[in-house]
Design a protein around this motif. Structure first.
Motif, mmCIF file in Angstrom:
data_model
loop_
_atom_site.group_PDB
_atom_site.id
_atom_site.type_symbol
_atom_site.label_atom_id
_atom_site.label_comp_id
_atom_site.label_asym_id
_atom_site.label_seq_id
_atom_site.Cartn_x
_atom_site.Cartn_y
_atom_site.Cartn_z
ATOM 1 N N THR A 283 0.816 -1.234 0.000
ATOM 2 C CA THR A 283 0.000 0.000 0.000
ATOM 3 C C THR A 283 0.840 1.270 0.000
ATOM 4 O O THR A 283 0.297 2.370 0.033
ATOM 5 N N ARG A 284 2.138 1.134 -0.094
ATOM 6 C CA ARG A 284 3.018 2.313 0.064
ATOM 7 C C ARG A 284 2.764 3.282 -1.080
ATOM 8 O O ARG A 284 2.382 2.922 -2.174
ATOM 9 N N SER A 285 3.006 4.581 -0.797
ATOM 10 C CA SER A 285 2.945 5.593 -1.868
ATOM 11 C C SER A 285 4.382 5.994 -2.185
ATOM 12 O O SER A 285 5.312 5.551 -1.535
ATOM 13 N N TYR A 286 4.521 6.841 -3.198
ATOM 14 C CA TYR A 286 5.855 7.342 -3.564
ATOM 15 C C TYR A 286 5.967 8.820 -3.200
ATOM 16 O O TYR A 286 6.874 9.506 -3.621
ATOM 17 N N ASP A 287 4.990 9.264 -2.390
ATOM 18 C CA ASP A 287 4.988 10.680 -1.981
ATOM 19 C C ASP A 287 6.149 10.954 -1.032
ATOM 20 O O ASP A 287 6.522 10.095 -0.237
ATOM 21 N N ARG A 288 6.671 12.161 -1.120
ATOM 22 C CA ARG A 288 7.735 12.514 -0.186
ATOM 23 C C ARG A 288 7.139 12.935 1.157
ATOM 24 O O ARG A 288 5.965 13.244 1.258
ATOM 25 N N ASP A 289 7.950 12.917 2.191
ATOM 26 C CA ASP A 289 7.508 13.234 3.552
ATOM 27 C C ASP A 289 8.004 14.632 3.922
ATOM 28 O O ASP A 289 9.210 14.854 4.077
ATOM 29 N N GLN A 290 7.067 15.559 4.055
ATOM 30 C CA GLN A 290 7.442 16.968 4.312
ATOM 31 C C GLN A 290 8.227 17.094 5.616
ATOM 32 O O GLN A 290 9.209 17.824 5.697
ATOM 33 N N ARG A 291 7.792 16.365 6.647
ATOM 34 C CA ARG A 291 8.478 16.483 7.936
ATOM 35 C C ARG A 291 9.949 16.064 7.770
ATOM 36 O O ARG A 291 10.872 16.722 8.232
ATOM 37 N N SER A 292 10.137 14.971 7.029
ATOM 38 C CA SER A 292 11.505 14.472 6.843
ATOM 39 C C SER A 292 12.321 15.457 6.005
ATOM 40 O O SER A 292 13.502 15.688 6.270
ATOM 41 N N ASP A 293 11.659 16.072 5.015
ATOM 42 C CA ASP A 293 12.331 17.121 4.218
ATOM 43 C C ASP A 293 12.895 18.198 5.127
ATOM 44 O O ASP A 293 14.075 18.538 5.086
ATOM 45 N N HIS A 294 11.998 18.718 5.979
ATOM 46 C CA HIS A 294 12.391 19.847 6.851
ATOM 47 C C HIS A 294 13.491 19.415 7.813
ATOM 48 O O HIS A 294 14.487 20.122 8.009
ATOM 49 N N SER A 295 13.318 18.235 8.370
ATOM 50 C CA SER A 295 14.288 17.748 9.363
ATOM 51 C C SER A 295 15.670 17.618 8.724
ATOM 52 O O SER A 295 16.675 18.064 9.294
ATOM 53 N N LEU A 296 15.717 17.062 7.518
ATOM 54 C CA LEU A 296 17.016 16.887 6.849
ATOM 55 C C LEU A 296 17.642 18.228 6.492
ATOM 56 O O LEU A 296 18.820 18.486 6.757
ATOM 57 N N ARG A 297 16.839 19.110 5.908
ATOM 58 C CA ARG A 297 17.389 20.416 5.512
ATOM 59 C C ARG A 297 17.896 21.193 6.726
ATOM 60 O O ARG A 297 18.954 21.817 6.673
ATOM 61 N N ALA A 298 17.163 21.103 7.821
ATOM 62 C CA ALA A 298 17.594 21.819 9.035
ATOM 63 C C ALA A 298 18.926 21.251 9.521
ATOM 64 O O ALA A 298 19.850 21.999 9.877
ATOM 65 N N PHE A 299 19.037 19.932 9.465
ATOM 66 C CA PHE A 299 20.296 19.303 9.889
ATOM 67 C C PHE A 299 21.448 19.749 8.979
ATOM 68 O O PHE A 299 22.515 20.147 9.442
ATOM 69 N N MET A 300 21.206 19.688 7.671
ATOM 70 C CA MET A 300 22.264 20.044 6.712
ATOM 71 C C MET A 300 22.644 21.521 6.859
ATOM 72 O O MET A 300 23.827 21.866 6.818
#
Ligand SMILES: Cc1cc2nc3c(=O)[nH]c(=O)nc-3n(C[C@H](O)[C@H](O)[C@H](O)COP(=O)(O)OP(=O)(O)OC[C@H]3O[C@@H](n4cnc5c(N)ncnc54)[C@H](O)[C@@H]3O)c2cc1C
Length: 399
Positions: A283-300
């Protein structure tokens, strides 16, 4: 079409293609690989340019094994003429309050016990060696020179190509829909008819749950939809192989990030470990995860600002995790002709070795490698009250 084989491998992704290869060295045409999608597809866990390969782990079961992963890939590289492993050096980083052993204490101990060389660096040392990093003073760092990246996408294809060269058969677009174990083998019903074999090796990745359902069994596997991002950094040269290592940052509150030098794309790749939502392979989608986007960018932005740039792309991928995040390498007690090999979402670096171990177990019932930790009869898989060693994003922190 040949319908009866000594061994069948169910699922030819990272681990299955490797098992097919190592089995083909002994069995030639007596081994068959079955893959439900086009071989090399991008729906599972083994499709991308790079995966981290490292010797640094927090327990000796993995450090003892890890030293055997490189020779397996080296044999495949020698046979195929294709380089798969690129040593870049690797950093394990973790903020560690003064006087505390911290996350990396166990890594240092396990590597020492396995005779693996490494260096302990301060945040200053690390920024001197790799000025791309911005690190707080309390960060503890282990540097291990043999760490690097392995080309997962090529690895899947080269294992299968060499298996075929040894005479093995690989049928893709062939989904397994039924498994009937009996005393001297297993019958496998697929979208291309029935096949039979003395032994079945199940390397189904994130589809392990639906596959086990075919024999009426269930294991506590958590599947998450993870994502990795490629950033078109204007400072690409600073992140080239030879100038930048693979790295894993074991941050606070279970946030763990990791990344690579430039490989496969003109971009810098990074991601969050267990940053995704729980899902299923069906049932998985291929949509990206906004929370994970933000978390990664903040870390980087905080720790590797010059790696950032316009995003080239973000792609999703499936983790299949056991509660203790340990592999499964064991025969089903109910069906001793069926071997389960599952990588707990950190196995690509071990794929060729796990393929070799699967071949040894299938052919002789035993292996010379230490796999006691990966048995099916362990609390992580049998105790319903077992507290998972990972935390899904958004889940409350364990007390
Ligand atoms: C984002 C991400 C980053 C990662 N980073 C690292 C890393 O840096 N280092 C590392 O070592 N590991 C890493 N891993 C983990 C590693 O990639 C996986 O553990 C490994 O690739 C899993 O391989 P697999 O063969 O178990 O699964 P897969 O490659 O997914 O293969 C399973 C195969 O089984 C097939 N299948 C399933 N059911 C059926 C059926 N009924 N009939 C026929 N075929 C079937 C599927 O189609 C699939 O091809 C990462 C994983 C992800 C997702």
């Amino acid at each position: 079409m040949k319908r009866s084989f000594d061994t069948i491998v169910l699922g030819c992704g990272g681990l299955g293609s490797a098992a097919l290869y190592w089995l083909s060295r002994e069995l030639g045409g007596e081994v068959l690989g079955l893959e439900q999608f086009a071989h090399g597809h991008e729906r599972g866990g083994s499709h991308d340019h790079s995966r981290i390969i490292r010797l640094s782990y927090g327990v000796t079961d993995y450090t003892h094994l890890a030293v055997h992963t490189y020779p397996c890939f080296a044999e495949l590289e020698e046979e195929s003429g294709v380089q798969l492993v690129f040593k870049t050096g690797g950093l394990d980083l973790s903020p560690t309050p003064a006087g505390q052993p911290g996350e990396l204490g166990s890594f240092a101990a396990a590597m020492r016990e396995s005779g693996i060389d490494f260096e302990t660096w301060s945040a200053e040392d690390t920024m001197r060696h790799f000025p791309q990093f911005r690190l707080p003073g309390d960060v503890q760092v282990l540097y291990q020179k043999d760490a690097g990246l392995v080309d997962a996408r090529k690895g899947v294809m080269v294992h299968a190509l060499m298996a075929r060269r040894n005479g093995a058969a690989l049928l893709d677009q062939t989904a397994v829909q039924g498994i009937t174990p009996h005393s001297d083998g297993v019958d496998i019903d697929t979208t291309q008819g029935r096949f039979s074999a003395r032994r079945l090796v199940v390397t189904a990745g994130a589809w392990l749950t639906p596959v086990l359902r075919l024999v009426g069994l269930k294991l506590p596997i958590t599947v998450t939809r993870e994502q990795v991002s490629y950033f078109s950094s204007p400072h690409l040269r600073d992140f080239a192989v030879g100038r930048f290592p693979v790295w894993i940052y074991y941050g606070n509150q279970d946030h763990c990030f990791y990344g690579f030098p430039v490989y496969g794309e003109a971009a810098v790749k990074a991601a969050e470990d267990v940053g995704g939502q729980a899902t299923t392979a069906e049932t998985r989608s291929y949509d990206r995860d906004q929370r994970s986007d933000h978390s990664l960018r903040a870390f980087m932005q905080a720790h590797l600002p010059s790696a950032l740039g316009p995003e080239l792309y973000t792609k999703t991928c499936l983790y299949d995790m056991t509660p203790d995040r340990d592999f499964i390498v064991d025969f089903l007690p109910q069906h001793p002709n069926i071997l389960i090999v599952s990588g707990a979402a950190h196995a690509y670096k071990f794929s060729s070795l796990l393929g070799k171990i699967a071949a040894e177990l299938t052919l002789t019932g035993q292996t010379t490698f230490g796999i006691e930790r990966f048995g099916l009869d362990r609390p992580g898989l049998t105790d319903p009250g077992f507290t998972p060693s990972f935390r899904l994003q958004g889940e409350a922190l364990s007390p």
